[in-house]
Write a protein that holds these residues in place. Sequence first.
Motif, PDB file in Angstrom:
ATOM      1  N   ASN A  55     -15.387 -38.021  13.646  1.00 35.22           N
ATOM      2  CA  ASN A  55     -14.836 -36.910  14.426  1.00 35.22           C
ATOM      3  C   ASN A  55     -14.683 -35.653  13.579  1.00 35.22           C
ATOM      4  OD1 ASN A  55     -14.688 -38.464  16.774  1.00 35.22           O
ATOM      5  ND2 ASN A  55     -12.641 -39.212  16.292  1.00 35.22           N
ATOM      6  N   THR A  59     -16.873 -32.111  14.231  1.00 36.87           N
ATOM      7  CA  THR A  59     -16.205 -30.832  14.492  1.00 36.87           C
ATOM      8  C   THR A  59     -16.467 -29.832  13.370  1.00 36.87           C
ATOM      9  OG1 THR A  59     -14.160 -31.761  13.564  1.00 36.87           O
ATOM     10  CG2 THR A  59     -14.404 -31.821  15.950  1.00 36.87           C
ATOM     11  N   THR A  89     -15.249 -35.830  20.806  1.00 32.97           N
ATOM     12  CA  THR A  89     -14.818 -36.804  19.808  1.00 32.97           C
ATOM     13  C   THR A  89     -14.270 -38.060  20.476  1.00 32.97           C
ATOM     14  OG1 THR A  89     -12.638 -35.766  19.685  1.00 32.97           O
ATOM     15  CG2 THR A  89     -14.302 -35.009  18.110  1.00 32.97           C
ATOM     16  N   GLY A  90     -14.195 -39.128  19.700  1.00 37.60           N
ATOM     17  CA  GLY A  90     -13.652 -40.389  20.196  1.00 37.60           C
ATOM     18  C   GLY A  90     -13.785 -41.451  19.129  1.00 37.60           C
ATOM     19  N   ASN A  91     -12.873 -42.422  19.133  1.00 34.91           N
ATOM     20  CA  ASN A  91     -12.903 -43.467  18.113  1.00 34.91           C
ATOM     21  C   ASN A  91     -13.919 -44.561  18.424  1.00 34.91           C
ATOM     22  OD1 ASN A  91     -10.894 -42.251  16.565  1.00 34.91           O
ATOM     23  ND2 ASN A  91      -9.257 -43.186  17.788  1.00 34.91           N
ATOM     24  N   ASN A  93     -16.506 -44.041  21.020  1.00 35.85           N
ATOM     25  CA  ASN A  93     -17.733 -43.324  21.351  1.00 35.85           C
ATOM     26  C   ASN A  93     -17.503 -41.840  21.102  1.00 35.85           C
ATOM     27  OD1 ASN A  93     -19.389 -45.518  22.874  1.00 35.85           O
ATOM     28  ND2 ASN A  93     -17.362 -45.600  23.810  1.00 35.85           N
ATOM     29  N   ALA A  94     -18.474 -41.197  20.507  1.00 36.94           N
ATOM     30  CA  ALA A  94     -18.434 -39.750  20.322  1.00 36.94           C
ATOM     31  C   ALA A  94     -19.784 -39.201  20.768  1.00 36.94           C
ATOM     32  CB  ALA A  94     -18.149 -39.393  18.867  1.00 36.94           C
TER      33      ALA A  94
END
Length: 353
Positions: A55, A59, A89-91, A93-94
């Motif tokens: 993440n 960014t 963002t995601g833990n 899936n991003a």
Amino acid sequence: MDQRVKPSPEEIRRAREENPKMRERDLSAQLGISEAELVAAHCGIGAVRVEPRVNDLLTGLEAVGEVMALTRNESAVHEKIGIYDKVVTGNHNAMVLGENIDLRIFPKVWAHGFAVEKRDGDEIRRSLQFFDAAGEAVHKVHLKPASSLYAYQKLVASLESSNQEPTVAIFPSAAEAGGEGQASVALIDDLRDRWSRLTDVHQFFGMLKTLKLSRREAVRMVGQDYAWLLDNDAVSAMFHHAAAGGMPIMCFVGNRGCIQIHSGPIKSVKPMGPWINVLDETFHLHLRTDHIHEVWALRKPTKDGHVTSLEAYDANGSMIIQFFGKRHEGEGEREDWRFLAENLPRIPSPTAA
């Protein structure tokens, strides 16, 4: 990976010096190590270990500007030039949903990361390289002349690991599943029923998980109204037809940690030995056609009508590459893509039961 005693970091660096033109993937295979181990051996000497905080990476990359994103597997290399924008963002899936760089990322697979500097004549080539627990590359970001070196160096500093040892712990990935068993009539009927009730292509993985089927098992057993086997040259034929007609396609190449997507037309298709290459301004693809064991066309129902994909598999049953006609959510499938997919040369399908 074989059972030889692994070379030391010093021996790895010496081998790199003795083979300056050899690709990292090929050199690591020759040495009996993973690519991550090859890169790690250069920590402090052209490489800095960074934490694979996906993440924070995503960014931070937008400020770096134009770069080249690279995702590959054993048989295909997918390269896109663009900007990492529209990041989600995601833990678990991003995503990157930019105009040129379009990624689906599974952060828990990313285990090792490095910022690499490699001298090439008078130039220094800089890249961020990320690997899974087995040391296989999941994604790489290569700087371009237009990239912001300041933003890149700031990002590397923010991700730099306290561990700069020239070795990494490697955990080999689980072996591929064995041969496919004989399918029961009940299982085939259940698969066909669930397949017929799909309303979105993204439901496909969940269906496979529920039925405990691999993708290729499902494709082989569902029946020729939903999946049919094509000649192995179908992918090359599709490339040439799509390029000649200016047809926009979607091309997916992935591994356990990342899937990279091209959406748009292709122009320059160049076969070279076992490779077929797309060499366009912002998209390069390199595909080993000799690794293709089966090519399937799939028809999946959606709420917008059925969509047709082409999928190439290797001898282990792993998907190498996947294609759709370019479309957006809520749109029907392009007629020219459907016509092309349905008229590529077919061969008799193996029976499932």
